[in-house]
Motif scaffolding. Structure first.
Motif, PDB file in Angstrom:
ATOM      1  N   ASP A   3       1.205   3.999  -2.928  1.00 33.67           N
ATOM      2  CA  ASP A   3       1.013   5.551  -2.834  1.00 33.67           C
ATOM      3  C   ASP A   3       2.151   6.460  -3.423  1.00 33.67           C
ATOM      4  O   ASP A   3       2.013   7.522  -3.925  1.00 33.67           O
ATOM      5  CB  ASP A   3       0.984   5.887  -1.403  1.00 33.67           C
ATOM      6  N   SER A   4       3.523   5.637  -3.220  1.00 36.69           N
ATOM      7  CA  SER A   4       4.504   6.525  -3.744  1.00 36.69           C
ATOM      8  C   SER A   4       4.655   6.515  -5.330  1.00 36.69           C
ATOM      9  O   SER A   4       5.615   6.895  -5.928  1.00 36.69           O
ATOM     10  CB  SER A   4       5.970   5.955  -3.321  1.00 36.69           C
ATOM     11  N   SER A  11       0.966  -1.235   0.013  1.00 39.26           N
ATOM     12  CA  SER A  11      -0.121  -0.056  -0.024  1.00 39.26           C
ATOM     13  C   SER A  11       0.749   1.379  -0.020  1.00 39.26           C
ATOM     14  O   SER A  11       0.682   2.274  -0.896  1.00 39.26           O
ATOM     15  CB  SER A  11      -0.846   0.027   1.336  1.00 39.26           C
ATOM     16  N   ARG A  12       1.962   1.201   0.741  1.00 35.95           N
ATOM     17  CA  ARG A  12       2.765   2.302   0.800  1.00 35.95           C
ATOM     18  C   ARG A  12       3.662   2.536  -0.426  1.00 35.95           C
ATOM     19  O   ARG A  12       3.812   3.855  -1.042  1.00 35.95           O
ATOM     20  CB  ARG A  12       3.701   2.378   2.035  1.00 35.95           C
ATOM     21  N   SER A  29      -1.133   2.001 -12.243  1.00 34.71           N
ATOM     22  CA  SER A  29      -1.588   1.982 -10.810  1.00 34.71           C
ATOM     23  C   SER A  29      -2.987   1.386 -10.688  1.00 34.71           C
ATOM     24  O   SER A  29      -3.258   0.694  -9.706  1.00 34.71           O
ATOM     25  CB  SER A  29      -1.788   3.764 -10.575  1.00 34.71           C
ATOM     26  N   ALA A  37       2.154   6.941  -7.611  1.00 31.05           N
ATOM     27  CA  ALA A  37       0.852   7.164  -8.326  1.00 31.05           C
ATOM     28  C   ALA A  37       0.909   7.619  -9.689  1.00 31.05           C
ATOM     29  O   ALA A  37       0.154   7.716 -10.370  1.00 31.05           O
ATOM     30  CB  ALA A  37       0.327   8.733  -7.371  1.00 31.05           C
ATOM     31  N   LEU A  50      -3.684  -1.227  -7.773  1.00 28.02           N
ATOM     32  CA  LEU A  50      -4.730  -0.930  -6.986  1.00 28.02           C
ATOM     33  C   LEU A  50      -5.539  -2.415  -6.882  1.00 28.02           C
ATOM     34  O   LEU A  50      -6.043  -2.804  -5.666  1.00 28.02           O
ATOM     35  CB  LEU A  50      -5.628   0.156  -7.262  1.00 28.02           C
TER      36      LEU A  50
END
Length: 228
Positions: A71-72, A67-68, A79, A74, A83
């Motif tokens: 986020d980095s 998850s982290r 993506s 994006a 997801l």
């Protein structure tokens, strides 16, 4: 700060899939303890449960890292796919947590039933042992009572026999005494000369007197009838 790359994502995903596969294998081993669990958890069962808890914790950390990383990244064009993959790992982790809780509850319930059956069997065994012991005691008491009754019967029989022997001895004593008296009378009679002749004369005189008296009475009776 280092810039995340797609290779880091692939490594984390590969780690997550490996942990998921290990979890399923451990579920297969862990579920076998629900079929016939022992009264207390075995070392193997406890070890399998600890491994599952550790793997689920590692998967939670792995999903957090994915998850982290997402986020980095994006700005990357993949993506949407990532997801979807992250959501799939999260859902699988949640399903496996529920499955782990279900299996643990199933094993706990099965063990409770085994313990209950074992307790019931122990109670039945204890009851049967007590019943056999009580039956043995009752039989022993019955035999003791029968022995006491037999001893009492023997005692009564001995008393009756003793009384019979005493009466018999008394009769024998009286018989011997009568025989002794008879012998003394005969001996005394033999010591007096002519006593038997005297007794015979007395008897003869008594008979004669009786005849004379009877004749006199008859004569008087006839005279009374004649003079009437």
């Amino acid at each position: 700060m280092a810039v995340p790359t797609s290779s880091s994502w692939a490594q984390l995903r590969q780690q997550a899939r490996s942990l998921e596969s290990q979890t399923e294998n451990l579920f297969h081993s862990y579920s076998s303890f629900a079929s016939n669990p022992p009264v207390k958890p075995t070392d193997e069962e406890q070890s399998t449960e600890r491994k599952l808890q550790e793997i689920l914790a590692k998967r939670d950390a792995s999903v957090g890292a994915l998850s982290r990383l997402l986020d980095s990244e994006a700005a990357l064009t993949s993506s949407a796919t990532k997801l979807q993959n992250l959501s799939l790992h999260r859902n699988t982790l949640a399903d496996h947590r529920r499955e782990f809780a279900r299996l643990r509850g199933t094993i706990s319930d099965a063990r409770a039933r085994v313990n209950l059956l074992s307790s019931v069997r122990d109670d039945i065994s204890a009851f049967r042992s007590a019943a056999r012991l009580e039956e043995g005691r009752s039989e022993g008491d019955y035999m003791l009572d029968e022995r006491e009754r037999l001893d009492h019967s023997h005692s009564v029989a001995d008393t009756v026999l003793s009384q019979a022997y005493a009466v018999n001895e008394d009769f024998m004593g009286q018989r011997q005494m009568l025989q002794s008296i008879n012998r003394r009378i005969k001996h005394s009679a033999s010591q007096v000369p002519g006593i038997n002749a005297i007794v015979a004369k007395i008897n003869t005189r008594k008979k004669r007197d009786s005849v004379i008296l009877a004749g006199l009475v008859a004569t008087c009776f006839l005279m009374v009838l004649w003079f009437r």
